[in-house]
Design a protein around this motif. Sequence first.
Motif, PDB file in Angstrom:
ATOM      1  N   GLN A 290       0.830  -1.207   0.000  1.00 51.11           N
ATOM      2  CA  GLN A 290       0.000   0.000   0.000  1.00 51.11           C
ATOM      3  C   GLN A 290       0.867   1.261   0.000  1.00 51.11           C
ATOM      4  N   GLN A 291       1.876   1.271   0.856  1.00 55.79           N
ATOM      5  CA  GLN A 291       2.710   2.467   1.030  1.00 55.79           C
ATOM      6  C   GLN A 291       3.599   2.741  -0.181  1.00 55.79           C
ATOM      7  N   TYR A 297       0.576   5.619  -6.534  1.00 56.03           N
ATOM      8  CA  TYR A 297       0.148   5.520  -7.937  1.00 56.03           C
ATOM      9  C   TYR A 297      -1.220   6.151  -8.143  1.00 56.03           C
ATOM     10  N   VAL A 298      -2.186   5.771  -7.330  1.00 53.22           N
ATOM     11  CA  VAL A 298      -3.541   6.296  -7.484  1.00 53.22           C
ATOM     12  C   VAL A 298      -3.573   7.796  -7.190  1.00 53.22           C
ATOM     13  N   SER A 299      -2.837   8.240  -6.186  1.00 56.33           N
ATOM     14  CA  SER A 299      -2.810   9.670  -5.851  1.00 56.33           C
ATOM     15  C   SER A 299      -2.307  10.491  -7.023  1.00 56.33           C
ATOM     16  N   ASN A 300      -1.244  10.039  -7.652  1.00 57.89           N
ATOM     17  CA  ASN A 300      -0.669  10.749  -8.788  1.00 57.89           C
ATOM     18  C   ASN A 300      -1.632  10.768  -9.968  1.00 57.89           C
ATOM     19  N   LEU A 301      -2.257   9.622 -10.239  1.00 54.09           N
ATOM     20  CA  LEU A 301      -3.185   9.520 -11.366  1.00 54.09           C
ATOM     21  C   LEU A 301      -4.425  10.379 -11.155  1.00 54.09           C
ATOM     22  N   THR A 338      -3.520  10.578   0.521  1.00 52.96           N
ATOM     23  CA  THR A 338      -2.420  11.435   0.968  1.00 52.96           C
ATOM     24  C   THR A 338      -2.284  11.369   2.484  1.00 52.96           C
ATOM     25  N   GLY A 339      -3.434  11.393   3.180  1.00 59.88           N
ATOM     26  CA  GLY A 339      -3.423  11.272   4.637  1.00 59.88           C
ATOM     27  C   GLY A 339      -2.913   9.920   5.095  1.00 59.88           C
ATOM     28  N   LYS A 340      -3.302   8.863   4.378  1.00 61.01           N
ATOM     29  CA  LYS A 340      -2.818   7.525   4.732  1.00 61.01           C
ATOM     30  C   LYS A 340      -1.310   7.434   4.590  1.00 61.01           C
ATOM     31  N   LEU A 341      -0.788   7.976   3.502  1.00 59.11           N
ATOM     32  CA  LEU A 341       0.662   7.946   3.296  1.00 59.11           C
ATOM     33  C   LEU A 341       1.389   8.679   4.415  1.00 59.11           C
ATOM     34  N   LYS A 342       0.835   9.830   4.789  1.00 62.33           N
ATOM     35  CA  LYS A 342       1.439  10.592   5.882  1.00 62.33           C
ATOM     36  C   LYS A 342       1.392   9.790   7.181  1.00 62.33           C
ATOM     37  N   GLY A 343       0.243   9.165   7.447  1.00 65.69           N
ATOM     38  CA  GLY A 343       0.089   8.384   8.672  1.00 65.69           C
ATOM     39  C   GLY A 343       0.977   7.159   8.707  1.00 65.69           C
ATOM     40  N   LEU A 344       1.056   6.440   7.577  1.00 63.10           N
ATOM     41  CA  LEU A 344       1.890   5.236   7.510  1.00 63.10           C
ATOM     42  C   LEU A 344       3.348   5.564   7.798  1.00 63.10           C
ATOM     43  N   LYS A 345       3.811   6.650   7.202  1.00 63.82           N
ATOM     44  CA  LYS A 345       5.209   7.033   7.400  1.00 63.82           C
ATOM     45  C   LYS A 345       5.432   7.626   8.790  1.00 63.82           C
ATOM     46  N   GLY A 346       4.453   8.417   9.256  1.00 61.25           N
ATOM     47  CA  GLY A 346       4.588   9.034  10.576  1.00 61.25           C
ATOM     48  C   GLY A 346       4.622   8.014  11.695  1.00 61.25           C
ATOM     49  N   LEU A 347       3.783   6.977  11.570  1.00 65.74           N
ATOM     50  CA  LEU A 347       3.741   5.923  12.588  1.00 65.74           C
ATOM     51  C   LEU A 347       4.774   4.836  12.338  1.00 65.74           C
ATOM     52  N   ASP A 348       5.388   4.859  11.142  1.00 70.01           N
ATOM     53  CA  ASP A 348       6.295   3.787  10.720  1.00 70.01           C
ATOM     54  C   ASP A 348       5.606   2.442  10.924  1.00 70.01           C
ATOM     55  N   LEU A 349       4.379   2.356  10.387  1.00 75.11           N
ATOM     56  CA  LEU A 349       3.550   1.179  10.608  1.00 75.11           C
ATOM     57  C   LEU A 349       4.159  -0.076   9.993  1.00 75.11           C
ATOM     58  N   VAL A 350       4.867   0.078   8.877  1.00 74.70           N
ATOM     59  CA  VAL A 350       5.488  -1.085   8.250  1.00 74.70           C
ATOM     60  C   VAL A 350       6.485  -1.723   9.216  1.00 74.70           C
ATOM     61  N   ALA A 351       7.308  -0.891   9.849  1.00 72.87           N
ATOM     62  CA  ALA A 351       8.319  -1.412  10.782  1.00 72.87           C
ATOM     63  C   ALA A 351       7.664  -2.123  11.964  1.00 72.87           C
ATOM     64  N   GLN A 400      -7.013   0.380 -13.323  1.00 70.38           N
ATOM     65  CA  GLN A 400      -7.484   1.758 -13.469  1.00 70.38           C
ATOM     66  C   GLN A 400      -7.959   2.125 -14.867  1.00 70.38           C
ATOM     67  N   ILE A 401      -7.597   1.347 -15.889  1.00 71.74           N
ATOM     68  CA  ILE A 401      -7.849   1.787 -17.258  1.00 71.74           C
ATOM     69  C   ILE A 401      -9.331   2.016 -17.540  1.00 71.74           C
ATOM     70  N   TYR A 402     -10.203   1.118 -17.087  1.00 72.11           N
ATOM     71  CA  TYR A 402     -11.634   1.288 -17.366  1.00 72.11           C
ATOM     72  C   TYR A 402     -12.276   2.304 -16.426  1.00 72.11           C
ATOM     73  N   LYS A 403     -11.735   2.434 -15.223  1.00 68.23           N
ATOM     74  CA  LYS A 403     -12.252   3.450 -14.297  1.00 68.23           C
ATOM     75  C   LYS A 403     -11.906   4.846 -14.788  1.00 68.23           C
ATOM     76  N   SER A 404     -10.814   4.952 -15.524  1.00 66.67           N
ATOM     77  CA  SER A 404     -10.313   6.263 -15.949  1.00 66.67           C
ATOM     78  C   SER A 404     -11.026   6.800 -17.182  1.00 66.67           C
ATOM     79  N   THR A 405     -11.354   5.903 -18.104  1.00 66.95           N
ATOM     80  CA  THR A 405     -11.843   6.326 -19.411  1.00 66.95           C
ATOM     81  C   THR A 405     -13.247   5.784 -19.654  1.00 66.95           C
ATOM     82  N   ASN A 406     -14.242   6.637 -19.576  1.00 67.24           N
ATOM     83  CA  ASN A 406     -15.634   6.200 -19.676  1.00 67.24           C
ATOM     84  C   ASN A 406     -15.946   5.506 -20.993  1.00 67.24           C
ATOM     85  N   LEU A 407     -15.469   6.078 -22.109  1.00 67.41           N
ATOM     86  CA  LEU A 407     -15.814   5.517 -23.407  1.00 67.41           C
ATOM     87  C   LEU A 407     -15.185   4.137 -23.593  1.00 67.41           C
ATOM     88  N   LEU A 408     -14.011   3.932 -23.048  1.00 60.96           N
ATOM     89  CA  LEU A 408     -13.376   2.618 -23.132  1.00 60.96           C
ATOM     90  C   LEU A 408     -14.149   1.598 -22.295  1.00 60.96           C
TER      91      LEU A 408
END
Length: 726
Positions: A290-291, A297-301, A338-351, A400-408
């Motif tokens: 996730q992190q 990826y989804v945030s950027n897209l 964006t909040g999840k990314l901040k929280g994951l890194k702030g808490l170092d949840l992976v570690a 994401q391809i079909y979620k992104s493009t309605n006509l497709l």
Amino acid sequence: MNDKKKRFLITSLLVLLISGSAYTPPDEGMFPLSELKKVDLHQAGLKIDQKEIYNPDSNSVSLVDALVRVGGCTGSFVSNEGLIITNHHCAFSAVQLASTPENDYLDKGFVAHTRESEIEAKGLTCRITDSYEDVSKDILSSVLNVTDPASRIRVINAEMKKLAIDAEAQDSTIEAEVSEMFIGKTYVLFRYKTIKDVRLVYVPSRNVGEFGGETDNWVWPRHTGDFSFMRAYVAPDGSSAKYSKNNVPYQPRKFLKVNANGVEENDFVFILGYPGKTFRHRPAQFIQYQQDFLLPYVSNLYTFQNEVMTEAGKKDKATDLKLSTRIKRNANVLKNYTGKLKGLKGLDLVASKVKEDQDLAQYINENVDLKAKYGSLMGDIDDLYKLINSDVYRDMWFDQIYKSTNLLDIARQINVFKAQVAAEPLSNRNKFFALNSLLLQKNMNDKYESYDSDADKNILTRMLTDASKLPTNQKVKVLNTQILKGFSTQDQIEKFVSSKFLYTRLKDQDFVIKTILRTPASLMSYNDPLLIFERDISDQINSLKPEKDRRDGVLNKLMGDYVAVKEQFKKQDFIPDANSTLRLTYGYVRGFSPADASYMQPFTTIKGMLDKGSSDNPEFTYPTAIKQLWLAKDFGAFIKKDLNDVPVSFLYNLDTTGGNSGSPVMNNQGELIGVNFDRAYEATINDYAWNENYSRSIGVDIRYVLWIASKVDHADFLLKEMGVLN
């Protein structure tokens, strides 16, 4: 000592008393109905009999009978005439579909003073939980002798579907669904009543229901009037029926009493609702995935997509309305991630998850019996995620391809239907076509209603550009076969997209329905450049499906074992992760300290809204009537005396996630005192971990709902219907 210091001292003492008492609220608590017997809500502060919340006796009426699932949100009945309260953002898409440039209900709001003027809430239905039954033994016994991972997942899915079909055959008035509570471990059959006719009754103006916009989304302090009212209708005989003028208001078994006095700080509160998904019983590798991959990826897209759609919406009001729901949904996910990314890194949840899993592995290896059964478990999990991560970018692109493009996506739906018709015997094609073409048209209509050619072209160009940059072992084949053909230029991609959109007839909805979908023969004979392009994409997806199914099957077995041995290790029974089934969570109205030397009070006021409105931010505009009423101190019965103001929003330490939007917040008597709509930014990480220190949810105070309805929008008829006014 001034009043503010007194309140802070009292709050601190109450927190100390609660934390120092024998009772400690659970760290996590999205309790399924089946688990409520394990919770002592009276010790927590509930004043009514716990069976008034949920009583397993099918003949008894309880608060859960007042709960409905509205679209992807929760709502609750607040009158015996089918009146439902939920969030403004839960009604957003239906309001958008009802709006036109001439009647912009999205912007100006809507009040139906008579039943006849209520508007169909297109796309929304209500689902009521009728009953549930543990079917874990039935499901798991079907795979006792199945060793192939892909076969295991197919058998489980088939058995889940069979049990649901059997339940519906026994009772034609219900819809059934088997939900996986713990992956590979526990399964519950839920029976639902579905109401198909839902209508808009009252939606406040956008500068009330969406006050603060994206600036305030997932943020505290908050001043958003995120509420709306709908009404459920059924046929005159009480059966579920599609929208018709002959339908009558639904009479629920139970509706919630509205308490216009609200709550105070540290009061006990609880929520019933349909929380979406949480991932708290997953290993470290899932959190790392996730992190490192999904969230960025989804945030950027979505950032790019919203920039494109916002620009497209500037063309005219009709386009702006058409794209508004897509933009809003994307923006909500974007800020959440964006909040999840901040929280994951702030808490170092992976570690911390890595350490937890290492301790679990040690526990397994130190027990002879456990080692014999689970000795390879942690290594197998690690190997599986290495495999998943080896082609993660291609998989995310396909997702994401079909979620992104309605006509497709419209092309995909037509191709799927075409293949289904082709698979039917010639003697049955006409019948199959007649039974299914209208459903296809309805599903495509949802896409056409939010389709804009310029936005779709730009987003598809971005998606294909991203695909061209994928690692060699993760290529999307259609790029080489139809577009680049061994070369790699942006110009080729842009020309390809322009050509496809220029020549496809799929962008003409009228042509698709009246010509392509006129008969089975017209469907089978029609071809189109976009249909050919989509078919190549779906062919690759289908070629990858066997391996995906195999991985899902492996994961299903591993996660079942992981939870089972972890429960032994922790010496406790876990609460299943949220999965859109009815849950209860409870706690207290409380502020919190998100940063050093700061404390967030649990109530906001109209004054705070006016203060925000004095800025130049257009998202902080509000109806002029609000300021006029505030200056006149015309608060009516909805004043909170210690604030000398109407409370707008409030905080509580309940365990919520997506899907809890619109959930009723109830007091110790089971009375409605607010409507849940969001979490504080620090609590976006709730999907992975909950903690008393930072997990706070946000609700709109019922006093503000009633004040806006009565004083600003003159909807006193609703207050009378809810029993607030005589």
